[in-house]
Design a protein around this motif. Structure first.
Motif, mmCIF file in Angstrom:
data_model
loop_
_atom_site.group_PDB
_atom_site.id
_atom_site.type_symbol
_atom_site.label_atom_id
_atom_site.label_comp_id
_atom_site.label_asym_id
_atom_site.label_seq_id
_atom_site.Cartn_x
_atom_site.Cartn_y
_atom_site.Cartn_z
ATOM 1 N N GLY A 139 0.826 -1.199 0.000
ATOM 2 C CA GLY A 139 0.000 0.000 0.000
ATOM 3 C C GLY A 139 0.862 1.251 0.000
ATOM 4 N N ARG A 140 0.191 2.388 -0.038
ATOM 5 C CA ARG A 140 0.878 3.672 0.043
ATOM 6 C C ARG A 140 0.030 4.598 0.895
ATOM 7 N N VAL A 141 0.696 5.519 1.569
ATOM 8 C CA VAL A 141 0.010 6.558 2.322
ATOM 9 C C VAL A 141 0.719 7.873 2.012
ATOM 10 N N GLY A 142 -0.063 8.930 1.891
ATOM 11 C CA GLY A 142 0.513 10.234 1.585
ATOM 12 C C GLY A 142 -0.482 11.328 1.893
ATOM 13 N N ARG A 143 -0.077 12.528 1.583
ATOM 14 C CA ARG A 143 -0.966 13.663 1.853
ATOM 15 C C ARG A 143 -1.413 14.286 0.542
#
Length: 196
Positions: A139-143
């Protein structure tokens, strides 16, 4: 005179560099399903699922190779008779000289891979893996570059992604502010804790 087209073996080697099969989950079935590595590949069709309609499209297109995200044969298989949906797909592809290659969870976790494409579609910046599994980012997480409402985020995402039967679903206050987003190819139900 030699054929200038790459062989299926050349394409398999390139795909292995992009989406190494060692990155796939142990339960997954990635790689070449059918095809001769010595045959030339001039046209490739890429799709999500290797279903009959997609095979129809690949054959109309004149594809030498069909690359799908989801595997055709996920469970243990002892045969592919044309009396089963999977068998009909394999038989039609073989008879038409079209190979089938699946890149599933290995494409999800590759960098760049499916999760990076989802993050880009969401407009995320400063992304990092949502979770680590066996040293690979899942997965990826970011703003978001600019915070927005849940409603506006969902509308933008629906416009950025290919249409589906169910569209984009959201849960929560449509006017709530969205700043940070986690994405994951697949069901993701085992990563809710990491997303929280």
């Amino acid at each position: 005179m030699t054929d200038p087209a790459p062989t299926l073996g050349d394409v398999l080697a390139a795909m292995e560099q992009l989406y190494p099969s060692r990155l796939a989950e142990g339960w997954d079935a990635v790689g070449l399903v059918c095809g001769d590595p010595e045959r030339p590949v001039r046209r490739i069709l890429v799709a999500v699922d290797p279903v009959a309609e997609v095979v129809d499209e690949a054959l109309r297109f004149g594809a030498d190779l069909l690359i799908t995200h989801h595997p055709l044969l996920l469970q243990g298989v002892h045969g592919v008779p044309a009396t089963t949906p999977e068998g009909r797909v394999v038989m039609r592809l073989i008879e038409a000289g079209c190979a089938l290659l699946c890149a599933h969870t290995n494409a999800d976790v590759a960098d760049p891979g499916v999760c990076d494409a989802l993050a880009a579609a969401c407009g995320l910046v400063d992304t990092e893996p949502l979770d680590l599994e066996q040293g690979q980012g899942v997965g990826r997480v970011g703003r978001l570059a600019q915070p927005t409402t849940l409603r506006a985020f969902a509308e933008g995402l629906a416009a950025a992604l290919p249409p589906t039967n169910v569209g984009v679903r959201v849960s929560g206050d449509p006017d709530a502010q969205v700043c940070r987003v986690a994405v994951l190819g697949g069901s993701g139900d085992d990563r809710f804790g990491a997303a929280r």
